[in-house]
Design a protein around this motif. Structure first.
Motif, PDB file in Angstrom:
ATOM      1  N   GLY A  64      13.913  -3.777   1.819  1.00 51.24           N
ATOM      2  CA  GLY A  64      14.755  -3.487   0.664  1.00 51.24           C
ATOM      3  C   GLY A  64      13.998  -3.054  -0.572  1.00 51.24           C
ATOM      4  N   HIS A  65      12.796  -2.497  -0.382  1.00 52.28           N
ATOM      5  CA  HIS A  65      12.054  -2.001  -1.554  1.00 52.28           C
ATOM      6  C   HIS A  65      12.897  -0.940  -2.253  1.00 52.28           C
ATOM      7  N   SER A  66      12.805  -0.875  -3.564  1.00 51.12           N
ATOM      8  CA  SER A  66      13.668   0.076  -4.313  1.00 51.12           C
ATOM      9  C   SER A  66      13.383   1.526  -3.919  1.00 51.12           C
ATOM     10  N   VAL A  68       2.437  -6.246  -5.332  1.00 52.78           N
ATOM     11  CA  VAL A  68       1.561  -5.409  -6.163  1.00 52.78           C
ATOM     12  C   VAL A  68       1.383  -4.051  -5.515  1.00 52.78           C
ATOM     13  N   GLY A  69       1.725  -2.986  -6.225  1.00 50.23           N
ATOM     14  CA  GLY A  69       1.573  -1.644  -5.683  1.00 50.23           C
ATOM     15  C   GLY A  69       0.237  -1.036  -6.071  1.00 50.23           C
ATOM     16  N   GLY A  70       0.227  -0.295  -7.167  1.00 46.60           N
ATOM     17  CA  GLY A  70      -0.961   0.458  -7.592  1.00 46.60           C
ATOM     18  C   GLY A  70      -2.249  -0.351  -7.576  1.00 46.60           C
ATOM     19  N   ALA A  71      -2.210  -1.557  -8.131  1.00 42.37           N
ATOM     20  CA  ALA A  71      -3.437  -2.357  -8.243  1.00 42.37           C
ATOM     21  C   ALA A  71      -3.905  -2.915  -6.895  1.00 42.37           C
ATOM     22  N   TYR A 129      11.199 -10.084  -6.976  1.00 43.31           N
ATOM     23  CA  TYR A 129      11.981  -9.476  -8.064  1.00 43.31           C
ATOM     24  C   TYR A 129      11.157  -8.329  -8.646  1.00 43.31           C
ATOM     25  N   GLU A 130      11.679  -7.129  -8.487  1.00 49.76           N
ATOM     26  CA  GLU A 130      10.952  -5.947  -8.952  1.00 49.76           C
ATOM     27  C   GLU A 130      11.868  -5.047  -9.784  1.00 49.76           C
ATOM     28  N   PRO A 131      11.838  -5.197 -11.101  1.00 52.42           N
ATOM     29  CA  PRO A 131      12.644  -4.292 -11.920  1.00 52.42           C
ATOM     30  C   PRO A 131      12.200  -2.849 -11.671  1.00 52.42           C
ATOM     31  N   GLY A 150       7.230  -8.342  -9.168  1.00 50.46           N
ATOM     32  CA  GLY A 150       6.501  -7.093  -8.917  1.00 50.46           C
ATOM     33  C   GLY A 150       6.886  -6.042  -9.933  1.00 50.46           C
ATOM     34  N   GLY A 151       5.926  -5.242 -10.322  1.00 48.06           N
ATOM     35  CA  GLY A 151       6.173  -4.168 -11.288  1.00 48.06           C
ATOM     36  C   GLY A 151       5.009  -4.082 -12.240  1.00 48.06           C
ATOM     37  N   SER A 152       4.067  -3.174 -11.901  1.00 49.27           N
ATOM     38  CA  SER A 152       2.890  -2.944 -12.745  1.00 49.27           C
ATOM     39  C   SER A 152       2.073  -4.219 -13.012  1.00 49.27           C
ATOM     40  N   VAL A 153       1.987  -5.060 -11.999  1.00 48.54           N
ATOM     41  CA  VAL A 153       1.088  -6.220 -12.105  1.00 48.54           C
ATOM     42  C   VAL A 153      -0.337  -5.689 -12.030  1.00 48.54           C
ATOM     43  N   TRP A 184       0.828  -1.221   0.000  1.00 48.16           N
ATOM     44  CA  TRP A 184       0.000   0.000   0.000  1.00 48.16           C
ATOM     45  C   TRP A 184       0.858   1.265   0.000  1.00 48.16           C
ATOM     46  N   LYS A 185       2.142   1.121   0.236  1.00 50.87           N
ATOM     47  CA  LYS A 185       3.078   2.267   0.272  1.00 50.87           C
ATOM     48  C   LYS A 185       2.591   3.323   1.269  1.00 50.87           C
ATOM     49  N   MET A 186       2.831   4.617   0.982  1.00 53.16           N
ATOM     50  CA  MET A 186       2.388   5.650   1.934  1.00 53.16           C
ATOM     51  C   MET A 186       1.000   6.158   1.519  1.00 53.16           C
ATOM     52  N   ILE A 217       8.227  -0.443 -11.884  1.00 48.15           N
ATOM     53  CA  ILE A 217       7.443  -0.119 -10.688  1.00 48.15           C
ATOM     54  C   ILE A 217       6.709   1.193 -10.888  1.00 48.15           C
ATOM     55  N   GLY A 218       5.388   1.100 -10.845  1.00 50.45           N
ATOM     56  CA  GLY A 218       4.549   2.296 -10.921  1.00 50.45           C
ATOM     57  C   GLY A 218       4.584   2.989 -12.273  1.00 50.45           C
ATOM     58  N   THR A 219       5.108   2.302 -13.286  1.00 53.19           N
ATOM     59  CA  THR A 219       5.265   2.938 -14.602  1.00 53.19           C
ATOM     60  C   THR A 219       4.232   2.441 -15.608  1.00 53.19           C
TER      61      THR A 219
HETATM   62  C1  PEP Z   1       5.732  -2.037  -5.755  1.00 50.96           C
HETATM   63  O1  PEP Z   1       5.828  -0.902  -5.339  1.00 50.96           O
HETATM   64  O2  PEP Z   1       6.177  -2.967  -5.089  1.00 50.96           O
HETATM   65  C2  PEP Z   1       5.089  -2.247  -7.043  1.00 50.96           C
HETATM   66  C3  PEP Z   1       5.276  -3.368  -7.653  1.00 50.96           C
HETATM   67  O3  PEP Z   1       4.329  -1.204  -7.520  1.00 50.96           O
HETATM   68  P1  PEP Z   1       3.414  -1.230  -8.857  1.00 50.96           P
HETATM   69  O4  PEP Z   1       2.617  -2.510  -8.823  1.00 50.96           O
HETATM   70  O5  PEP Z   1       2.544  -0.021  -8.739  1.00 50.96           O
HETATM   71  O6  PEP Z   1       4.326  -1.186 -10.031  1.00 50.96           O
END
Ligand code: PEP
Length: 247
Positions: free
Chosen positions: A93-95, A232-235, A165-167, A210-213, A10-12, A171-173
């Motif tokens: 260790g999130h980017s 999963v971030g945004g979704a 694994y989160e390129p 992880g990365g725009s899933v 959920w981040k901040m 992420i969020g792109t």
């Molecule tokens: C994340 O922040 O860990 C992430 C994967 O974000 P998003 O799904 O929005 O790319």
């Protein structure tokens, strides 16, 4: 057979009252999934979300800890604090923490050791930048990040861990790694775990992408042999998470 694990980051985002409402929206949408589902939420929201998910199979996680037990570290959250509030997992260790808060691989190693010592399951993040991918050093970079983060971690501890694994470029792109790219790196991570700890640990450890899933790409990504779910971030902040968590 590894159980897939889908964790929302959920981040901040979400005040405690918003967190309660989001948890209540998502609970019926993830009900019935065979996957393990985790809501990783801001520290201030952990108690509220733990209460909201009571009676379901959903687990709650934090998004960071400090590596000391307690003391004069203003603004930090300890492993004991998260555990006592009911969290079972913690993202480490999130980017975004590496970039904005200058966390080093050595810091992350100390946090991984502290989480494991206390009984929190780390979701250890790794990932390359676009430049690193273009330079052809993705796998070398990921191997280095993981090797440092796992210094002093035993095979028994590693078996319980989750690696995400989160390129960074994904992420969020809205730019997801292709299924082949994601599987290639997740497989390389499993090979590294086998080198470090042996086949049993490599078979047990869960590796997420992880990365725009999103609801459209989740099923294909998670069907790969070395991808055991997603971070999963945004979704994770909307109803789409239902489809992602049940993919
Ligand atoms: C994340 O922040 O860990 C992430 C994967 O974000 P998003 O799904 O929005 O790319």
């Amino acid at each position: 057979m590894r159980k897939k694990i889908i964790a929302g980051n959920w981040k901040m985002n979400m005040t405690p009252s918003e967190a309660k409402a989001l948890a209540e929206l998502l609970i019926p949408l993830v009900k019935g999934t065979k996957n393990e589902v985790v809501f990783c939420v801001p520290a201030i929201d952990v108690t509220t979300v733990v209460k909201a998910v009571k009676g379901t199979k959903i687990q709650v996680g934090g998004e960071n800890i400090y590596f000391e037990d307690k003391g004069a570290y203003t603004g930090e959250t300890s492993a004991d604090m998260l555990l006592d509030a009911g969290a079972k997992y913690v993202i480490l260790g999130h980017s975004e923490r590496r970039e904005y808060f200058k966390e080093t691989d050595e810091d992350i190693n100390k946090k991984v050791l502290k989480a494991l010592e206390k009984g929190l399951t780390p979701i250890l993040c790794c990932g390359e930048s676009l430049t690193q991918r273009e330079q052809g050093i993705t796998i070398d970079w990921i191997r280095m990040q993981i090797k440092i983060a796992l210094q002093g971690v035993t095979a028994e501890q590693a078996q319980k861990m989750v690696i995400a694994y989160e390129p960074i470029w994904a992420i969020g792109t809205g730019k997801t790694a292709s299924t082949e790219q994601a599987e290639e790196v997740c497989r390389a991570i499993r090979v590294l775990i086998r080198e470090l700890y042996g086949q049993k640990t490599a078979n047990a450890i869960r590796i997420q992408y992880g990365g725009s899933v999103n609801a459209k790409n989740a099923a294909e990504l998670f069907s790969q042999p070395d991808i055991d779910g997603g971070l999963v971030g945004g979704a994770s902040l909307k109803a789409d998470f239902g489809a992602v968590a049940t993919a």
